[in-house]
Design a protein around this motif. Structure first.
Motif, mmCIF file in Angstrom:
data_model
loop_
_atom_site.group_PDB
_atom_site.id
_atom_site.type_symbol
_atom_site.label_atom_id
_atom_site.label_comp_id
_atom_site.label_asym_id
_atom_site.label_seq_id
_atom_site.Cartn_x
_atom_site.Cartn_y
_atom_site.Cartn_z
ATOM 1 N N HIS A 175 9.232 21.386 76.833
ATOM 2 C CA HIS A 175 9.542 20.201 76.045
ATOM 3 C C HIS A 175 10.008 20.641 74.670
ATOM 4 C CE1 HIS A 175 5.486 20.626 74.209
ATOM 5 N NE2 HIS A 175 5.121 20.938 75.430
ATOM 6 N N ASP A 176 11.051 19.998 74.202
ATOM 7 C CA ASP A 176 11.726 20.436 72.985
ATOM 8 C C ASP A 176 11.998 21.930 73.090
ATOM 9 O OD1 ASP A 176 11.485 17.796 72.031
ATOM 10 O OD2 ASP A 176 9.422 18.204 71.436
ATOM 11 N N SER A 177 11.472 22.708 72.174
ATOM 12 C CA SER A 177 11.741 24.150 72.272
ATOM 13 C C SER A 177 10.483 24.901 72.688
ATOM 14 C CB SER A 177 12.253 24.655 70.918
ATOM 15 O OG SER A 177 11.335 24.285 69.916
ATOM 16 N N ILE A 178 9.560 24.192 73.323
ATOM 17 C CA ILE A 178 8.279 24.805 73.674
ATOM 18 C C ILE A 178 8.146 25.006 75.184
ATOM 19 C CG2 ILE A 178 5.759 24.496 73.612
ATOM 20 C CD1 ILE A 178 6.286 22.889 70.971
ATOM 21 N N LEU A 179 7.750 26.224 75.542
ATOM 22 C CA LEU A 179 7.477 26.537 76.937
ATOM 23 C C LEU A 179 5.974 26.604 77.125
ATOM 24 C CD1 LEU A 179 10.011 29.494 77.357
ATOM 25 C CD2 LEU A 179 10.279 27.197 78.285
ATOM 26 N N GLU A 180 5.476 25.869 78.110
ATOM 27 C CA GLU A 180 4.055 25.958 78.441
ATOM 28 C C GLU A 180 3.917 26.929 79.610
ATOM 29 O OE1 GLU A 180 2.007 24.805 76.469
ATOM 30 O OE2 GLU A 180 2.906 23.041 75.513
ATOM 31 N N VAL A 181 3.082 27.932 79.409
ATOM 32 C CA VAL A 181 3.010 29.032 80.358
ATOM 33 C C VAL A 181 1.581 29.183 80.869
ATOM 34 C CG1 VAL A 181 3.451 31.510 80.666
ATOM 35 C CG2 VAL A 181 4.773 30.220 78.983
ATOM 36 N N ARG A 201 13.225 29.667 69.660
ATOM 37 C CA ARG A 201 14.364 29.049 68.973
ATOM 38 C C ARG A 201 15.530 28.868 69.935
ATOM 39 N NH1 ARG A 201 15.459 32.537 63.887
ATOM 40 N NH2 ARG A 201 16.678 30.750 63.207
ATOM 41 N N GLN A 202 15.647 29.789 70.885
ATOM 42 C CA GLN A 202 16.643 29.642 71.945
ATOM 43 C C GLN A 202 15.985 30.023 73.261
ATOM 44 O OE1 GLN A 202 19.861 28.534 71.326
ATOM 45 N NE2 GLN A 202 19.367 28.406 69.153
ATOM 46 N N ILE A 203 16.410 29.344 74.326
ATOM 47 C CA ILE A 203 15.825 29.597 75.649
ATOM 48 C C ILE A 203 16.944 29.918 76.636
ATOM 49 C CG2 ILE A 203 14.627 28.482 77.596
ATOM 50 C CD1 ILE A 203 13.110 26.796 75.432
ATOM 51 N N VAL A 204 16.714 30.947 77.455
ATOM 52 C CA VAL A 204 17.640 31.201 78.566
ATOM 53 C C VAL A 204 16.878 31.011 79.869
ATOM 54 C CG1 VAL A 204 19.164 32.842 79.719
ATOM 55 C CG2 VAL A 204 18.994 32.879 77.220
ATOM 56 N N GLY A 239 20.145 24.374 72.693
ATOM 57 C CA GLY A 239 19.207 25.496 72.637
ATOM 58 C C GLY A 239 18.780 26.029 73.994
ATOM 59 N N ILE A 240 19.301 25.455 75.068
ATOM 60 C CA ILE A 240 18.944 25.961 76.399
ATOM 61 C C ILE A 240 20.180 26.489 77.123
ATOM 62 C CG2 ILE A 240 17.944 25.434 78.659
ATOM 63 C CD1 ILE A 240 16.044 23.569 77.350
ATOM 64 N N TYR A 241 20.118 27.804 77.385
ATOM 65 C CA TYR A 241 21.169 28.495 78.113
ATOM 66 C C TYR A 241 20.689 28.761 79.532
ATOM 67 C CZ TYR A 241 23.209 29.418 73.522
ATOM 68 O OH TYR A 241 23.759 29.289 72.279
ATOM 69 N N LEU A 242 21.610 29.211 80.384
ATOM 70 C CA LEU A 242 21.196 29.596 81.727
ATOM 71 C C LEU A 242 22.067 30.753 82.199
ATOM 72 C CD1 LEU A 242 22.444 26.899 84.304
ATOM 73 C CD2 LEU A 242 23.728 27.848 82.416
ATOM 74 N N ALA A 278 23.284 33.265 72.770
ATOM 75 C CA ALA A 278 22.037 32.746 72.198
ATOM 76 C C ALA A 278 21.744 33.451 70.875
ATOM 77 C CB ALA A 278 20.884 32.943 73.178
ATOM 78 N N ALA A 279 21.959 34.770 70.841
ATOM 79 C CA ALA A 279 21.726 35.523 69.602
ATOM 80 C C ALA A 279 22.697 35.077 68.513
ATOM 81 C CB ALA A 279 21.870 37.022 69.867
ATOM 82 N N SER A 280 23.941 34.868 68.919
ATOM 83 C CA SER A 280 24.942 34.512 67.911
ATOM 84 C C SER A 280 24.673 33.119 67.343
ATOM 85 C CB SER A 280 26.350 34.678 68.488
ATOM 86 O OG SER A 280 26.956 33.440 68.680
#
Lengths: 382, 103
Positions: free
Chosen positions: A89-95, A124-127, A303-306, A330-332
């Motif tokens: 959710h948003d930029s948070i991953l629950e693991v 900050r960025q997710i792949v 903010g979400i790549y694949l 994502a880095a750029s």
């Protein structure tokens, strides 16, 4: 709450490549994988890859996995195994981390979901590089123990060194069906037959030739009618298929097998992308419902790549290139790009184009192009 | 059956033995391997029975996606045995239905 620049979900070829590129550019990078061993499906691919040298031709998948893991380590990527992302959710991953890392062994060491260690990661960025899932095939008896995905049999035999069965019927003569048949032979199983509903073998001739030389019949225009057995597979009934995909009456044949492997294609493993709110498009050539993405591997969610099979079922070599692309982009977007990244991106795009060229890939290339065109209109621009 | 010799992967390397109990029976697993592999190596194919029809199920996807191979591990039901490593002294039971004792 852990805070990182870049979090990668799935440490297969796509995820590791993305993680390496991100970490090389100074992103604090965590790669999460739910499996006991990282490397994705490379760790069971004991065959040599095709193509050009820059795509690891002549190298076995297991060796590519080792190379990637070493590169990831020296780039400073943190790889967490046994780490399943169950919410986003948003930029948070629950693991939920069930084992691995420094998680305490629960009870007498038994790793279970209820004893798993919760972990929240703000990235900050997710792949997303969650890979593919094998398609099932429904026929009477398909739930009997002994009916399994070809990939499951390959994992059991090549990774864990346990033969899943001794007499195997392989359903599907695409590359997965052919390669896994050969590898089960290598592991000591008997392949009673490979059957294929289409009138032609789908996979490469070289793979088909290898198992034919070993005496395995490949029966095209054949399908599995049912599996039977008391509480596990004991027989399979196969039959001829006519031009309209119906079975030909009277053509049934009973085979004594203890295992039926299903190799009828893969689809993107897109549950997490769906939870994240990514928009999808339906593309049979890419394996079904695929998250829409643009040329920079960005989904419709900021903010979400694949990368990899999640973005359409292809090969490990394309997954690697897409992963690199996603990691660089994502880095750029975090202003951590390298001088020369735009040339690097162009080079990757050219290599992707060459991987997708050739008569086998035309439909796939067209489908990918169409998906990316939708993505260019719908995905956020950096 | 263990794949002891392999033309590409070579001979099975020695691994530390880990003792686990499957439906009360002692079996020896290889350290680091998932429960499902240790069980399959002994020839067991049935991991659980479904709730309504009590139909047998076994390993189907082998990589934690399908949940067909779930068992009761250390008293906890619904553990995906294909991605859960063995541990010394672990108890593993065939799961019936939701694995909470009902049949």
């Amino acid at each position: 709450m852990r805070e990182v620049d870049l979090s990668i979900v799935g440490a297969g070829p796509a995820g590791l490549a993305a993680a390496i590129e991100g970490a090389k550019r100074g992103c604090s990078t965590v790669a999460l994988d739910m499996n006991p061993r990282p490397g994705g499906q490379l760790i069971k691919q004991i065959h040599k890859f095709f193509g050009s040298r820059e795509h690891h031709a002549g190298t076995r998948g297991i060796e590519i996995a080792d190379t990637l893991l070493h590169e990831a380590e020296s780039a400073g990527v943190e790889v967490l195994i046994g780490a399943e992302v169950y919410a986003i959710h948003d930029s948070i991953l629950e693991v939920a981390q069930t084992f691995g890392g420094d998680s305490p062994p629960p009870l007498s060491g038994g790793a279970t979901t209820s004893q798993s260690r919760p972990l929240s990661i703000e990235a900050r960025q997710i792949v997303l590089a969650t890979g593919g899932a094998e398609n099932a095939l429904n026929f009477p008896g398909w739930t009997l123990p002994g009916v399994m995905g070809a990939g499951a049999a390959q994992t059991m035999s090549n990774v864990w060194r346990v033969l899943p069965g001794e007499r195997v019927l392989m359903v599907g003569a695409g590359n997965v069906g052919l390669i896994v048949s050969y590898q089960l032979l290598q592991a000591g199983a008997e392949i009673v037959a490979v059957i294929e509903a289409a009138p032609r073998i789908g996979g490469y001739g070289v793979h088909a030739a290898k198992i034919r030389r070993a005496g395995v019949p490949i029966l095209t225009s054949h399908t599995v009618v049912r599996a039977s057995g008391e509480s596990r597979v004991e027989q399979a009934v196969i039959a001829k298929v006519d031009a309209s995909w119906g079975t030909v009456p009277g053509s049934e044949e009973e085979l004594d097998v203890d295992t039926i492997c299903i190799a009828v294609g893969l689809r993107p493993n897109a549950r997490l992308a769906s939870l994240a709110g990514c928009k999808f498009d339906y593309s049979p050539s890419l394996g079904g419902w695929v998250p829409i993405h643009n040329t920079r591997m960005h989904t419709t969610v900021p903010g979400i790549y694949l990368a990899g099979d999640l973005s359409g079922i292809e090969e490990a070599s394309t997954a690697l290139e897409e992963g690199r692309l996603a990691g660089i982009c994502a880095a750029s977007s975090l202003s951590k790009g390298h001088v020369g990244d735009s040339e690097e991106i162009e080079a990757i795009e050219e290599r992707l184009l060459s991987l997708r060229s050739g008569p086998f890939c035309q439909r796939l290339q067209d489908a990918k192009q169409k998906l990316i065109e939708i993505g260019e209109a719908q995905c956020p621009k950096e | 059956m263990r794949v002891v010799n392999h033309p590409i992967l070579g001979d099975l390397s020695p691994a530390r033995e880990v003792k686990i109990y499957v439906d009360g029976k002692e079996i020896y697993a290889r350290e680091g391997e998932p429960i499902a592999a240790a069980i399959a190596a002994t020839g067991i194919r049935i991991y659980r029975y479904t709730a309504k029809q009590e139909e047998p199920r076994g390993v189907f996807c082998g990589i934690g996606q399908c949940t067909d191979c779930v068992m009761v591990v250390n008293g906890v039901p619904n553990v995906r045995t294909c991605i859960t490593p063995v541990a010394e002294g672990m108890t593993v039971e065939t799961q019936h239905g939701a694995g909470r004792g009902e049949r």
